[in-house]
Enzyme design. Structure first.
Site, PDB file in Angstrom:
ATOM      1  N   ARG A 105       0.777  -1.247   0.000  1.00 40.31           N
ATOM      2  CA  ARG A 105       0.000   0.000   0.000  1.00 40.31           C
ATOM      3  C   ARG A 105       0.801   1.285   0.000  1.00 40.31           C
ATOM      4  NH1 ARG A 105      -3.901  -2.109   4.561  1.00 40.31           N
ATOM      5  NH2 ARG A 105      -1.834  -2.868   5.079  1.00 40.31           N
ATOM      6  N   ARG A 136      -5.048  -2.454  -6.755  1.00 40.55           N
ATOM      7  CA  ARG A 136      -5.822  -3.071  -5.677  1.00 40.55           C
ATOM      8  C   ARG A 136      -7.290  -2.652  -5.786  1.00 40.55           C
ATOM      9  NH1 ARG A 136      -8.344  -4.813  -1.703  1.00 40.55           N
ATOM     10  NH2 ARG A 136      -7.638  -4.880   0.459  1.00 40.55           N
ATOM     11  N   ASP A 172      -0.032 -14.204  -0.055  1.00 45.56           N
ATOM     12  CA  ASP A 172      -0.139 -14.016   1.389  1.00 45.56           C
ATOM     13  C   ASP A 172       0.023 -15.366   2.082  1.00 45.56           C
ATOM     14  OD1 ASP A 172      -0.921 -11.678   3.330  1.00 45.56           O
ATOM     15  OD2 ASP A 172      -1.831 -13.496   4.140  1.00 45.56           O
TER      16      ASP A 172
END
Ligand code: CP3
Length: 343
Positions: free
Chosen positions: A27, A36, A73
């Protein structure tokens, strides 16, 4: 052409040290935030190869890091095992918590390869998109850290639920951990088959267990994963990151079989140079908060770390991930500073 990151993992020193950063995609980058927003959910981003490839490459294009880390992730494993996983804006990951062996026994390996197939597709596309000097790093969470999220259901401060489970029912908790070892070996093997050059095992919550439980639930499962991978790929470079392990970095480094350890911010480098196995490469360990302040203070921290690691093969990295408040220009300054160095 040689990849400096892999040379260091083979045990050679490079001056300046190769550099990449944990959470180098994310981010703090405007181009990430833009993609995103297009992707919808965070897991959609991870499971759409086109997007995952793009996001992986963003920090490489900006900074020319020596390694790209696959964008994914650690929580894709519980998702692949059938647990409900979502990422909630402002809260982070939310999972339907598993609080007993009976609940854990409902999970299964059956859907794992199918759910995670887009991750491997992203890896194989990435191999054609990186320069000859840039390594591709695959990763997984270590079983203990993944179990923390699976049992707590979210980011936790005290880890009461997961510790209560493993202290009160070690046999039942052990079955969950065995499943996680199997899933992690399958997940990392598929990444290697698809083309990653090295893997990193993130044990972000290594620092919350007493020593005997650390040996049982941190060291032993990782040892099993490393052994299973080495049976197929004897020379696969494997980096372990037992964040917060303190002095237990030593038994971790000695007993898991990892190639290298990633040092968190709190590890004393003089101590680590002395205490870790002779010749073992290290990665780390600037405090990511220096990247919020930048300036001469950050430059001095870079110099100190590079100097302190001169007695070992060293990869420059953070002690934890890039913070989302980081100014991309400060990351550029960090990279330039590291690359100014030579012996
Ligand atoms: O650039 C990279 O490092 C590659 C991608 C990567 C992500 N997560 C992307 C991500 C990697 C290697 C991870 C590892 C990860 N994920 C860990 C281990 C390392 C660590 O930080 O301790 C852990 C514990 C997780 C679990 C996780 N995923 C949490 C706690 C969160 C929420 C925290 C946050 O920053 O919001 C995530 C979400 C996540 N994973 C994001 C990213 C870029 C932010 C998602 C978003 O865009 O909203």
């Amino acid at each position: 052409m040689a990849k400096p990151f892999l040379d260091v993992l083979k045990g050679d020193r490079r001056d300046p040290p190769p550099i990449w950063l944990m959470r180098q995609a994310g981010r703090y980058l405007p181009e990430y935030r833009e993609l995103r927003a297009k992707a919808g959910g965070f897991l959609d981003l991870c499971y759409t190869p086109e997007f995952a490839v793009e996001v992986t490459l963003q920090p490489i294009e900006r900074y020319g890091f020596d390694a790209a880390i696959l964008f994914s992730d650690i929580l894709v494993i519980p998702d692949g095992l059938g647990q409900d996983v979502s990422f909630v804006e402002g809260t982070g990951p939310v999972l339907k918590p598993i609080r007993s062996a009976t609940e854990a026994d409902l999970l299964s390996m059956d859907g794992l390869q199918k759910t995670l197939a887009p991750v491997y597709e992203a890896v194989s596309r990435l191999t054609g998109r990186l320069g000859a000097e840039t390594a591709l790093v695959g990763f997984a969470g270590a079983p203990w850290t993944v179990a923390c999220y699976m049992v707590e259901g979210r980011t936790s401060r005290d880890f009461h639920a997961v510790k209560s489970f493993c202290y009160s029912d070690p046999e039942g908790f052990g079955r969950l951990m065995d499943l996680l070892v199997e899933a992690t070996v399958a997940h990392l093997s598929a990444q290697v088959e698809a083309g990653v050059d090295a893997v990193q095992i993130f044990e972000s919550h290594a620092g919350v267990l007493p020593e005997p439980e650390f040996m049982t639930w941190v060291v032993e499962p990782i040892r099993q994963i490393v052994a299973a991978l080495r049976e197929k790929w004897p020379n696969l470079p494997i980096i372990g990151f037992p964040r917060g392990a303190g002095p237990m970095y030593v038994p971790f480094a000695e007993n898991t079989g990892v190639t290298a350890v990633s040092l968190d911010t709190s590890v004393s480098l003089d101590w680590a140079m002395d205490a870790l196995p002779v010749g073992m490469p290290v990665q780390g360990n600037i405090d990511p908060v220096f990247l919020l302040t930048g300036g001469n203070e950050m430059d001095r921290a870079v110099e100190r770390i590079i100097d302190a690691c001169r007695s070992r093969p060293h990869i420059f990295n953070l002690g934890h991930g890039v913070d989302k408040q980081t100014d991309p220009k400060t990351v550029q300054r960090l990279v330039s500073k590291v690359r100014e160095f030579s012996s």
